[in-house]
Structures are given as structure tokens and as C-alpha cells.
Design a protein around this motif. Structure first.
Motif, PDB file in Angstrom:
ATOM      1  N   LEU A  30     -17.713  28.410  44.137  1.00  0.00           N
ATOM      2  CA  LEU A  30     -16.350  28.536  43.608  1.00  0.00           C
ATOM      3  C   LEU A  30     -15.329  29.049  44.622  1.00  0.00           C
ATOM      4  O   LEU A  30     -14.268  28.424  44.762  1.00  0.00           O
ATOM      5  CB  LEU A  30     -16.380  29.446  42.369  1.00  0.00           C
ATOM      6  CG  LEU A  30     -15.012  29.734  41.764  1.00  0.00           C
ATOM      7  CD1 LEU A  30     -14.443  28.494  41.133  1.00  0.00           C
ATOM      8  CD2 LEU A  30     -15.103  30.849  40.742  1.00  0.00           C
ATOM      9  N   ARG A  33     -14.510  26.335  47.164  1.00  0.00           N
ATOM     10  CA  ARG A  33     -13.755  25.230  46.544  1.00  0.00           C
ATOM     11  C   ARG A  33     -12.311  25.613  46.328  1.00  0.00           C
ATOM     12  O   ARG A  33     -11.394  24.820  46.553  1.00  0.00           O
ATOM     13  CB  ARG A  33     -14.395  24.882  45.210  1.00  0.00           C
ATOM     14  CG  ARG A  33     -15.544  23.933  45.347  1.00  0.00           C
ATOM     15  CD  ARG A  33     -16.187  23.704  44.015  1.00  0.00           C
ATOM     16  NE  ARG A  33     -17.568  23.318  44.211  1.00  0.00           N
ATOM     17  CZ  ARG A  33     -18.557  23.667  43.421  1.00  0.00           C
ATOM     18  NH1 ARG A  33     -18.319  24.396  42.360  1.00  0.00           N
ATOM     19  NH2 ARG A  33     -19.769  23.262  43.673  1.00  0.00           N
TER      20      ARG A  33
ATOM     21  N   ARG B  23     -15.437  16.363  40.191  1.00  0.00           N
ATOM     22  CA  ARG B  23     -15.747  17.795  40.143  1.00  0.00           C
ATOM     23  C   ARG B  23     -15.456  18.351  38.758  1.00  0.00           C
ATOM     24  O   ARG B  23     -16.161  19.230  38.262  1.00  0.00           O
ATOM     25  CB  ARG B  23     -14.946  18.538  41.213  1.00  0.00           C
ATOM     26  CG  ARG B  23     -15.122  20.022  41.218  1.00  0.00           C
ATOM     27  CD  ARG B  23     -16.561  20.434  41.267  1.00  0.00           C
ATOM     28  NE  ARG B  23     -17.220  20.088  42.525  1.00  0.00           N
ATOM     29  CZ  ARG B  23     -18.524  20.103  42.692  1.00  0.00           C
ATOM     30  NH1 ARG B  23     -19.314  20.431  41.691  1.00  0.00           N
ATOM     31  NH2 ARG B  23     -19.047  19.769  43.835  1.00  0.00           N
ATOM     32  N   GLY B  27     -18.712  19.945  37.487  1.00  0.00           N
ATOM     33  CA  GLY B  27     -18.645  21.338  37.892  1.00  0.00           C
ATOM     34  C   GLY B  27     -19.597  22.242  37.129  1.00  0.00           C
ATOM     35  O   GLY B  27     -19.594  22.254  35.915  1.00  0.00           O
ATOM     36  N   ASP B  32     -15.109  26.485  37.919  1.00  0.00           N
ATOM     37  CA  ASP B  32     -15.032  25.295  38.773  1.00  0.00           C
ATOM     38  C   ASP B  32     -14.163  24.229  38.128  1.00  0.00           C
ATOM     39  O   ASP B  32     -13.329  23.589  38.780  1.00  0.00           O
ATOM     40  CB  ASP B  32     -16.431  24.738  39.014  1.00  0.00           C
ATOM     41  CG  ASP B  32     -17.228  25.595  39.952  1.00  0.00           C
ATOM     42  OD1 ASP B  32     -16.678  26.013  40.964  1.00  0.00           O
ATOM     43  OD2 ASP B  32     -18.403  25.845  39.653  1.00  0.00           O
ATOM     44  N   ARG B  33     -14.357  24.057  36.826  1.00  0.00           N
ATOM     45  CA  ARG B  33     -13.555  23.038  36.120  1.00  0.00           C
ATOM     46  C   ARG B  33     -12.085  23.406  36.105  1.00  0.00           C
ATOM     47  O   ARG B  33     -11.205  22.537  36.220  1.00  0.00           O
ATOM     48  CB  ARG B  33     -14.070  22.891  34.696  1.00  0.00           C
ATOM     49  CG  ARG B  33     -15.467  22.314  34.626  1.00  0.00           C
ATOM     50  CD  ARG B  33     -15.905  22.241  33.194  1.00  0.00           C
ATOM     51  NE  ARG B  33     -17.327  22.477  33.077  1.00  0.00           N
ATOM     52  CZ  ARG B  33     -18.233  21.508  33.116  1.00  0.00           C
ATOM     53  NH1 ARG B  33     -17.850  20.272  33.265  1.00  0.00           N
ATOM     54  NH2 ARG B  33     -19.493  21.791  33.009  1.00  0.00           N
ATOM     55  N   ALA B  36     -10.654  22.552  39.422  1.00  0.00           N
ATOM     56  CA  ALA B  36     -10.475  21.105  39.540  1.00  0.00           C
ATOM     57  C   ALA B  36      -9.269  20.634  38.727  1.00  0.00           C
ATOM     58  O   ALA B  36      -8.502  19.776  39.166  1.00  0.00           O
ATOM     59  CB  ALA B  36     -11.732  20.381  39.077  1.00  0.00           C
ATOM     60  N   ASP B  90     -20.820  26.210  29.379  1.00  0.00           N
ATOM     61  CA  ASP B  90     -20.860  25.472  30.646  1.00  0.00           C
ATOM     62  C   ASP B  90     -21.698  24.214  30.510  1.00  0.00           C
ATOM     63  O   ASP B  90     -22.835  24.199  30.828  1.00  0.00           O
ATOM     64  CB  ASP B  90     -21.432  26.372  31.736  1.00  0.00           C
ATOM     65  CG  ASP B  90     -20.472  27.495  32.023  1.00  0.00           C
ATOM     66  OD1 ASP B  90     -19.313  27.379  31.624  1.00  0.00           O
ATOM     67  OD2 ASP B  90     -20.892  28.482  32.637  1.00  0.00           O
TER      68      ASP B  90
END
Lengths: 137, 90
Positions: A30, A33, B23, B27, B32-33, B36, B90
Motif C-alpha cells: 500500500l 502504491r 488494481r 487489490g 488499496d482499492r 486505485a 476485503d
């Protein structure tokens, strides 16, 4: 002449955004990114807005493009900071090759208190903390 | 020259959108999402700017302002939701 400047700005902006997308796809965890997407993505949007401002060559369009650039410049680091903080505290696993995580030992995730790691040692200038009131988080 | 460049830029931005979408779907965790999603909003702001040049309608920049604003608010809201310990799926 204007065409050349606009073309360069647009291509540069699209290239930065493509780099950000490749980074977000390829990098392992994370924080890395976010490191790719936040900076390169904001830079790409700012370059494209610069291209728009140069293409129209109008004071109102220039003001709008400038407003977008300033807004992205202000909000993108704030959003990245807040998401990174939330991701760190919700226990996102870091990459296996991570060398250093200095926050892990010195930060109390329950009380959100950051210690320097030198409390009570001879090098310490400030006295060790006696009692924390829950207000001054 | 400008229409040719605009086609190239459309292609590059579409490729970036595709990568960010991969991603977004893959992810592993919710942050992470969210990252993105923020990149997708940033790419769409660029898309709107290029479309304003393509069509010559400068009013489309207002749309870009609104998209940037909503993306920022969405990121802040998602981060608050995560930190307050909402339901993780998740």
C-alpha cells in the motif's frame, strides 16, 4: 507555437498518469502504491490542466484551470496522508523487503501516542511522561 | 497536430484507466482499492480536460472541478470509515 506547447504539456501529463497507473499495478504494497499514484497522478492532472489553459488562452479558462491545479495540489497530499494513516492502523501488511518501520515500536495504536524511544535515558532532555490525560491526543 | 496528439493522449489515459481498474478489482485490501479509486478520479479529471480541448467547450472544466472535489471527499470519507473500524469485506 501554441500547438507545440499544448502538445508537450498533454503528452507529459498523460505519460505521468500512465506511470502512476503502472506503478499502482506493479508495486507490492500500500505505501509504495500510494507513493506512485498520488504524486505522479496529481502531476499528470496538473500538466493536462496547464495544456488546457494554454490551448484556450482565455482569462476565464486560465482561472478555472489554475483553480483545478491549486485544488489538486492542496487535496492530493491530504487524501494520501489520511488513507495511508488509515491503512497503517488497520494493519495492512507491508512488503516482505521492507527494511525499516520505525513507527511500529514507538507508536501506541491504542492511545495514538508517539514516543521517541529515548524517554528516561541519559540523552533525554525532557522528563519522562508521568500521566497522560486522554484529552491531549 | 493537436488532433493527432489528442488521440495519443486518449489512448494513454485509457491504458492508465485500465491499469487502475485492474488494481481496483484485484487489490487485496480495502485501502488499496481506495487508492486505485482516487487515481481513477484523477485520470478522469485529465480525461475531461483533454475532452474540453477536443470539443472546444471550455465549460467542461467545471465538471473537472466537481470530479476533483467529490474524489477528495470520497477519499476522506473512506479513510474515516476505515479508521473508525467499519465492516471490512476485503
Amino acid at each position: 507555437m501554441t500547438d507545440i506547447i499544448v502538445s508537450i504539456l498533454l503528452i507529459a501529463g498523460a505519460a505521468f498518469m500512465l506511470l502512476a497507473a503502472i506503478g499502482i499495478l506493479r508495486l507490492p504494497d500500500l505505501p509504495t502504491r500510494m507513493h506512485a499514484s498520488t504524486k505522479a497522478g496529481a502531476m499528470g492532472a496538473m500538466f493536462i490542466m496547464g495544456g488546457v489553459a494554454f490551448f484556450f488562452l482565455d482569462s476565464i479558462v486560465f482561472a478555472r484551470a489554475f483553480a483545478i491545479v491549486v485544488f489538486i495540489l492542496i487535496t492530493s497530499p491530504i487524501a494520501a496522508h489520511v488513507i495511508g494513516r488509515a491503512g497503517y492502523f488497520t494493519g495492512t501488511t507491508l512488503w516482505d523487503g521492507t527494511v525499516k518501520d520505525e513507527l511500529r515500536e514507538n507508536y501506541d495504536a491504542e492511545t495514538h501516542k508517539l514516543s521517541s524511544g529515548y524517554e528516561g535515558s541519559p540523552e533525554s532532555v525532557t522528563p519522562p511522561p508521568e500521566s497522560e490525560s486522554p484529552e491531549d491526543r | 497536430m493537436i488532433p493527432f496528439v489528442i488521440n495519443i493522449v486518449y489512448f494513454m489515459l485509457s491504458l492508465a484507466l485500465l491499469f487502475a481498474f485492474i488494481r481496483l478489482t484485484r487489490g487485496p485490501s480495502l485501502p488499496d482499492r481506495v487508492v486505485a479509486l482516487e487515481l481513477v478520479a484523477s485520470i478522469v479529471v485529465g480525461y475531461v480536460g483533454v475532452h474540453a480541448i477536443d470539443t472546444g467547450v471550455s465549460s467542461l472544466l467545471d465538471v473537472a472541478i466537481v470530479i476533483a472535489l467529490t474524489a477528495f471527499l470520497a477519499a476522506i470519507g473512506f479513510a474515516r470509515f476505515l479508521e473508525r473500524g467499519g465492516r471490512r469485506n476485503d
